[in-house]
Design an enzyme around this catalytic site. Sequence first.
Site, PDB file in Angstrom:
ATOM      1  N   HIS A  26       3.448   2.954  13.126  1.00 51.20           N
ATOM      2  CA  HIS A  26       2.754   3.972  13.226  1.00 51.20           C
ATOM      3  C   HIS A  26       3.088   5.311  14.031  1.00 51.20           C
ATOM      4  O   HIS A  26       2.317   5.866  14.686  1.00 51.20           O
ATOM      5  CB  HIS A  26       1.192   3.469  13.665  1.00 51.20           C
ATOM      6  CG  HIS A  26       0.486   2.905  12.626  1.00 51.20           C
ATOM      7  ND1 HIS A  26      -0.840   2.701  12.745  1.00 51.20           N
ATOM      8  CD2 HIS A  26       0.829   2.010  11.305  1.00 51.20           C
ATOM      9  CE1 HIS A  26      -1.203   1.880  11.538  1.00 51.20           C
ATOM     10  NE2 HIS A  26      -0.389   1.668  10.798  1.00 51.20           N
ATOM     11  N   ASP A  48       4.070  -6.239   3.112  1.00 48.31           N
ATOM     12  CA  ASP A  48       3.777  -5.246   4.004  1.00 48.31           C
ATOM     13  C   ASP A  48       4.760  -5.408   5.352  1.00 48.31           C
ATOM     14  O   ASP A  48       5.708  -6.128   5.195  1.00 48.31           O
ATOM     15  CB  ASP A  48       2.408  -5.391   4.744  1.00 48.31           C
ATOM     16  CG  ASP A  48       1.737  -4.180   5.120  1.00 48.31           C
ATOM     17  OD1 ASP A  48       2.361  -3.202   5.472  1.00 48.31           O
ATOM     18  OD2 ASP A  48       0.363  -3.908   5.177  1.00 48.31           O
ATOM     19  N   GLU A  50      -5.334   1.605   2.497  1.00 54.11           N
ATOM     20  CA  GLU A  50      -5.145   0.208   3.185  1.00 54.11           C
ATOM     21  C   GLU A  50      -5.403   0.655   4.783  1.00 54.11           C
ATOM     22  O   GLU A  50      -5.974  -0.183   5.347  1.00 54.11           O
ATOM     23  CB  GLU A  50      -3.906  -0.184   3.045  1.00 54.11           C
ATOM     24  CG  GLU A  50      -3.518  -1.867   3.689  1.00 54.11           C
ATOM     25  CD  GLU A  50      -2.836  -1.914   5.062  1.00 54.11           C
ATOM     26  OE1 GLU A  50      -2.745  -2.917   5.674  1.00 54.11           O
ATOM     27  OE2 GLU A  50      -2.718  -0.682   5.748  1.00 54.11           O
ATOM     28  N   GLU A  51      -4.781   1.754   5.174  1.00 55.10           N
ATOM     29  CA  GLU A  51      -4.888   2.072   6.452  1.00 55.10           C
ATOM     30  C   GLU A  51      -6.234   2.367   7.112  1.00 55.10           C
ATOM     31  O   GLU A  51      -6.527   2.436   8.408  1.00 55.10           O
ATOM     32  CB  GLU A  51      -3.858   3.266   6.941  1.00 55.10           C
ATOM     33  CG  GLU A  51      -2.634   3.115   6.697  1.00 55.10           C
ATOM     34  CD  GLU A  51      -1.826   2.132   7.445  1.00 55.10           C
ATOM     35  OE1 GLU A  51      -2.391   1.684   8.544  1.00 55.10           O
ATOM     36  OE2 GLU A  51      -0.523   1.748   7.423  1.00 55.10           O
ATOM     37  N   ASP A 102       5.933   2.073   6.710  1.00 50.23           N
ATOM     38  CA  ASP A 102       4.707   1.222   6.713  1.00 50.23           C
ATOM     39  C   ASP A 102       3.937   2.043   5.511  1.00 50.23           C
ATOM     40  O   ASP A 102       3.198   2.917   6.129  1.00 50.23           O
ATOM     41  CB  ASP A 102       4.128   1.077   7.918  1.00 50.23           C
ATOM     42  CG  ASP A 102       2.820   0.401   7.887  1.00 50.23           C
ATOM     43  OD1 ASP A 102       2.195  -0.036   6.765  1.00 50.23           O
ATOM     44  OD2 ASP A 102       1.804   0.412   8.825  1.00 50.23           O
ATOM     45  N   HIS A 132       0.911  -1.299  -0.019  1.00 50.16           N
ATOM     46  CA  HIS A 132       0.074   0.112   0.171  1.00 50.16           C
ATOM     47  C   HIS A 132       0.791   1.173  -0.011  1.00 50.16           C
ATOM     48  O   HIS A 132       1.667   1.413   0.512  1.00 50.16           O
ATOM     49  CB  HIS A 132      -0.798  -0.083   1.143  1.00 50.16           C
ATOM     50  CG  HIS A 132      -0.440   0.081   2.559  1.00 50.16           C
ATOM     51  ND1 HIS A 132      -0.166   1.289   3.059  1.00 50.16           N
ATOM     52  CD2 HIS A 132      -0.108  -0.944   3.500  1.00 50.16           C
ATOM     53  CE1 HIS A 132       0.239   0.942   4.419  1.00 50.16           C
ATOM     54  NE2 HIS A 132       0.290  -0.438   4.729  1.00 50.16           N
TER      55      HIS A 132
END
Lengths: 349, 325
Positions: free
Chosen positions: A313, A229, A206-207, A174, A64
Amino acid sequence: MELKETLMELLSAEMPSGSEVKTNNCLVEIFKRHCDDVRVDKLGNVIGRKGSENAKVKIMLAAHMDEIGLMVKQIDERGFIRFSYIGGIDHRILPAQEVIIHGREKILGVIGSKPPHIQEPDERNKALKSEDMFIDTGLSAEKVRQLVRIGDVITFKRKPVELLNGCFAGNALDDRAGLAAIIYCLQELDKLQFSAEVYAVATVQEEVGLRGAVVSTYHLCPDIGVAVDVCHGNMADVSEEETQKLGKGPAIALGPNIHPKLYERLKNIAEDYKIPYQVNPEPSATGTDAWVMQITKEGIPTALISIPLRYMHTTVETLCLEDIKLSGRLLALFISSLEENFVEGLRCY
Amino acid sequence: MKELVKKLTEAFGPSGEENKIREVILDEIKDYADEVRMDVLGNIIARKKGAGEKLMLAAHMDEVGVIVTNIDDKGFLRFSNIGGISPFTLIGERVVFENGTVGVFGMEKMDDIKDLKFNKMFIDIGARTKEEAQKKVRIGDKAVYYRNCDIIGDYVTAKALDDRAGCAVLIKVLQNVKSPRFDTYFVFTVQEKVGLRGAKTSAFGIGPDLAIAVDVTKTGDTPESEKMAVELGKGPAVKIMDRSVICHPKIKEMLIDSAEKNNIPYQLEVLEMGGTDTGAIHLTKDGVPSGCLSIPTRYIHTPSEMASIDDMEKAVELLLYVLEK
């Protein structure tokens, strides 16, 4: 192109979920260098094809492009900006961050909060809640209103840094790390023979719910889907069983989301070519694009390769560049090994 | 608009049992659409032909309610909720079943009212025995809030403004549109309240090139409310994001441009909880660029939701400009 340069180029684009269509052109440019054909779908997924069309085997690689971020929710009478979250934000990391507000122009801001001196005693032991935080741009309320609208997206200021031993830290790794692995794979494929039709897909959103993968997988309907990922890297205060080690190679997932024969093939190839790898047991939802790819249309045999990453994150996500390279190489060798009989065998239980 | 909103909000139509509200809507649109059909889930799909791309407009016709799960020996009904209802909302409230049976909510004795859950509550329809109750109500029957629609100046308060307000907007657009530049499908969806289910199948069936849902959204304009920059009476809100969707920039800008060019007041909406049909539509097939126009509404999912008639009229005006531009 060297892997580090590729990663830096990928990190230069600011792509919070939902507004990728404004900036995904950089991915089109990067994919064009490595693919035979590149297109953008209706929701902004960037899809590159490598290899002959209508081949017997069609494989989709997905990583992503989007990143977590913030969104302007309210502008108060003094010009301070209140915000909402895009994706899974840990509110405890927000105070003192530098952010970019993507308004009518890009505006730098800082996330302010009450200093310790004037906090009440019971406030000192508590993490700030999002409603107690705000962004300060230094501009007058009037100027803020001219430049910023409700719903404008906000990204964290980029500060990628190289650490020792081939480690790298920054935000949005990410899943730019996954995209870098796919691009590395495409480069490796130039040195290998392969008969498959390969689709490299940089997915959107995606998130916020694996949304780009839903529609791009439907559109391509591949014989095999592989998501690339990140997974949680080994770090202090977290048990070793729950994490994967940095620098020890790709984590190959295993579990209900994964077709067992794809797992076996990936593992065998890693062993045959002496590529270090780790086994990543995923008991249920993987929280990756693989989760939705698997149940598209009549079902897609799915695999997941993850790059170990610490502090997910946050703005200091940390990984080891070698793991990206090894993931890309494993993917390329896997693709090179694919032939029609293997794909047909995926339906045999 | 006022009469239409009254008619729509007072109709019966919890998710999965939309027959009555469907009849009301069909009656309003039948003389204006080029084609009207129902799909297997019960969505109404009304087409107004146009030369351009396929546009799907969607508003859900279902509303929140309760469903009977058990009838005890004394004729009291136990129930579960359909859609997001708080048990506290039900204290002192009345419901009505499709056959007109009225019931009131009662609750068991509790030491602390904070312990209130649906399983501590029951519906009393005045029956003295199980047999008497069973003549009126069966297990699985659904009921909705028993409330009138009242017009208070420019504001309206009623049950089910979520999303009969949106249905009213779509009906008025269909009744007034002359030659749309899109091949336009007006869809009145079922089962939004239980997971955007009607929108999912109707969007698959139509396969639109773009879509706009019309639904209600929360506001931040009441005393000590949460921080949200949406108010009643300041115009319809162009949705940016909720939990089900981040609206496509192209559709968002199309709505904003139409509003600005035609001097229609509008607001921008970031909704932190809740979703709408757009969430299901935009992930249909290989993707549908989609957006949502929201009617600001207070006290959503209660028997006394409140919205502004003027906001609805402005939404109609805005959509007409989008369609006829």
